[in-house]
Scaffold this motif. Structure first.
Motif, PDB file in Angstrom:
ATOM      1  N   VAL A 132      17.230 -38.509  16.812  1.00  0.00           N
ATOM      2  CA  VAL A 132      17.349 -38.362  15.360  1.00  0.00           C
ATOM      3  C   VAL A 132      17.885 -39.648  14.735  1.00  0.00           C
ATOM      4  CG1 VAL A 132      18.609 -37.138  13.527  1.00  0.00           C
ATOM      5  CG2 VAL A 132      17.541 -35.843  15.394  1.00  0.00           C
ATOM      6  N   GLU A 133      18.905 -40.228  15.335  1.00  0.00           N
ATOM      7  CA  GLU A 133      19.468 -41.482  14.807  1.00  0.00           C
ATOM      8  C   GLU A 133      18.419 -42.585  14.778  1.00  0.00           C
ATOM      9  OE1 GLU A 133      24.187 -41.152  15.997  1.00  0.00           O
ATOM     10  OE2 GLU A 133      22.781 -41.877  17.510  1.00  0.00           O
ATOM     11  N   SER A 134      17.623 -42.651  15.838  1.00  0.00           N
ATOM     12  CA  SER A 134      16.552 -43.646  15.884  1.00  0.00           C
ATOM     13  C   SER A 134      15.535 -43.390  14.774  1.00  0.00           C
ATOM     14  CB  SER A 134      15.870 -43.600  17.255  1.00  0.00           C
ATOM     15  OG  SER A 134      14.775 -44.457  17.309  1.00  0.00           O
ATOM     16  N   GLY A 135      15.195 -42.130  14.558  1.00  0.00           N
ATOM     17  CA  GLY A 135      14.247 -41.773  13.501  1.00  0.00           C
ATOM     18  C   GLY A 135      14.784 -42.047  12.106  1.00  0.00           C
ATOM     19  N   ILE A 136      16.073 -41.836  11.906  1.00  0.00           N
ATOM     20  CA  ILE A 136      16.684 -42.151  10.612  1.00  0.00           C
ATOM     21  C   ILE A 136      16.699 -43.665  10.404  1.00  0.00           C
ATOM     22  CG2 ILE A 136      18.866 -42.121   9.320  1.00  0.00           C
ATOM     23  CD1 ILE A 136      19.377 -39.314  10.554  1.00  0.00           C
ATOM     24  N   ASP A 137      17.055 -44.406  11.461  1.00  0.00           N
ATOM     25  CA  ASP A 137      17.085 -45.877  11.368  1.00  0.00           C
ATOM     26  C   ASP A 137      15.713 -46.462  11.040  1.00  0.00           C
ATOM     27  OD1 ASP A 137      19.798 -45.836  11.934  1.00  0.00           O
ATOM     28  OD2 ASP A 137      19.557 -46.458  14.029  1.00  0.00           O
ATOM     29  N   SER A 138      14.665 -45.864  11.618  1.00  0.00           N
ATOM     30  CA  SER A 138      13.309 -46.366  11.382  1.00  0.00           C
ATOM     31  C   SER A 138      12.674 -45.767  10.128  1.00  0.00           C
ATOM     32  CB  SER A 138      12.426 -46.067  12.594  1.00  0.00           C
ATOM     33  OG  SER A 138      12.227 -44.673  12.735  1.00  0.00           O
ATOM     34  N   LYS A 139      13.415 -44.929   9.420  1.00  0.00           N
ATOM     35  CA  LYS A 139      12.971 -44.262   8.187  1.00  0.00           C
ATOM     36  C   LYS A 139      11.888 -43.211   8.436  1.00  0.00           C
ATOM     37  CE  LYS A 139      15.302 -47.141   5.375  1.00  0.00           C
ATOM     38  NZ  LYS A 139      16.635 -47.240   5.849  1.00  0.00           N
ATOM     39  N   GLU A 140      11.667 -42.841   9.726  1.00  0.00           N
ATOM     40  CA  GLU A 140      10.721 -41.750  10.017  1.00  0.00           C
ATOM     41  C   GLU A 140      11.306 -40.404   9.623  1.00  0.00           C
ATOM     42  OE1 GLU A 140       8.563 -41.965  13.960  1.00  0.00           O
ATOM     43  OE2 GLU A 140      10.154 -43.461  14.244  1.00  0.00           O
ATOM     44  N   PHE A 141      12.634 -40.270   9.781  1.00  0.00           N
ATOM     45  CA  PHE A 141      13.320 -39.025   9.453  1.00  0.00           C
ATOM     46  C   PHE A 141      14.152 -39.214   8.200  1.00  0.00           C
ATOM     47  CE2 PHE A 141      13.590 -38.024  14.296  1.00  0.00           C
ATOM     48  CZ  PHE A 141      12.272 -37.609  14.307  1.00  0.00           C
ATOM     49  N   LEU A 142      14.322 -38.126   7.490  1.00  0.00           N
ATOM     50  CA  LEU A 142      15.181 -38.130   6.308  1.00  0.00           C
ATOM     51  C   LEU A 142      16.624 -38.414   6.726  1.00  0.00           C
ATOM     52  CD1 LEU A 142      13.751 -34.917   4.628  1.00  0.00           C
ATOM     53  CD2 LEU A 142      13.413 -37.275   3.836  1.00  0.00           C
TER      54      LEU A 142
END
Length: 193
Positions: A132-142
């Motif tokens: 999740v942190e990786s997805g937030i950092d890459s802007k894939e996740f809210l």
């Protein structure tokens, strides 16, 4: 030869597999080791402690391939999360089918909510949180609290991997249900931009 906890756990696993979790006693494990049950209590303070130790070591096997997913390259956090969830579900179903007695022990210890169960839950949340942190950092996740998101994901998918729902896993609709829930979970966290 010096007796170790690992040696005891190896034998305890065999005894639990042979007699089942409800019928296995500390005396059975001690007998298989050619020890008195009093000697066994030097290593494990109770049957509950022995059951938890066997379960914790057994559940560590579930974590290894999941942790490997965190180390592998993926083109997106979305793909990594979906792969991680599908792998968790597959492993739990496989364990239930291929090692039923130890899975029953795992289910019983989970129902008792021992410390090993909490550690297992926390490790699963930690692994999801990394994704999740990786997805937030890459802007894939809210954006949001990664721990809360990870905990929510684990709870939202629990029907497919928590041993309390084991009887539901044989449903012919299970794969479709897994896909549906994974899609809904991902829609809830994927950044639409």
């Amino acid at each position: 030869m010096t007796l170790t906890k690992d040696m005891i756990l190896d034998v305890a696993e065999q005894v639990f597999r042979r007699f089942g979790p409800s019928k296995t006693s500390v005396v059975d494990v001690a007998r298989a080791l050619n020890l008195s049950h009093g000697n066994l209590y030097r290593f494990f303070s109770s049957k509950t402690a022995l059951r938890e130790a066997v379960t914790e070591r057994w559940s560590q096997q579930i974590l290894v391939p999941l942790n490997d997913i965190l180390e592998q390259p993926f083109d997106s956090s979305i793909t990594r999360l979906r792969t991680w969830l599908e792998t968790l579900i597959y492993i739990k179903h496989e364990k239930a089918n291929e090692d039923p007695e130890l899975f029953r022990l795992y289910a019983a210890v989970t129902e008792e909510r021992g410390a090993s169960v909490e550690r297992h839950f926390n490790e699963l949340v930690r692994q999801i949180k990394v994704i999740v942190e990786s997805g937030i950092d890459s802007k894939e996740f809210l954006a949001g609290d990664p721990t809360q998101i990870a905990t929510g994901i684990l709870i939202a998918t629990s029907r497919f991997h928590h041993p309390a729902h084991f009887r539901d896993w044989k449903s012919s609709f299970m794969k479709d249900q897994v896909d549906n829930v994974c899609n809904i979970v991902l829609r809830g966290i994927v950044n639409p931009d």
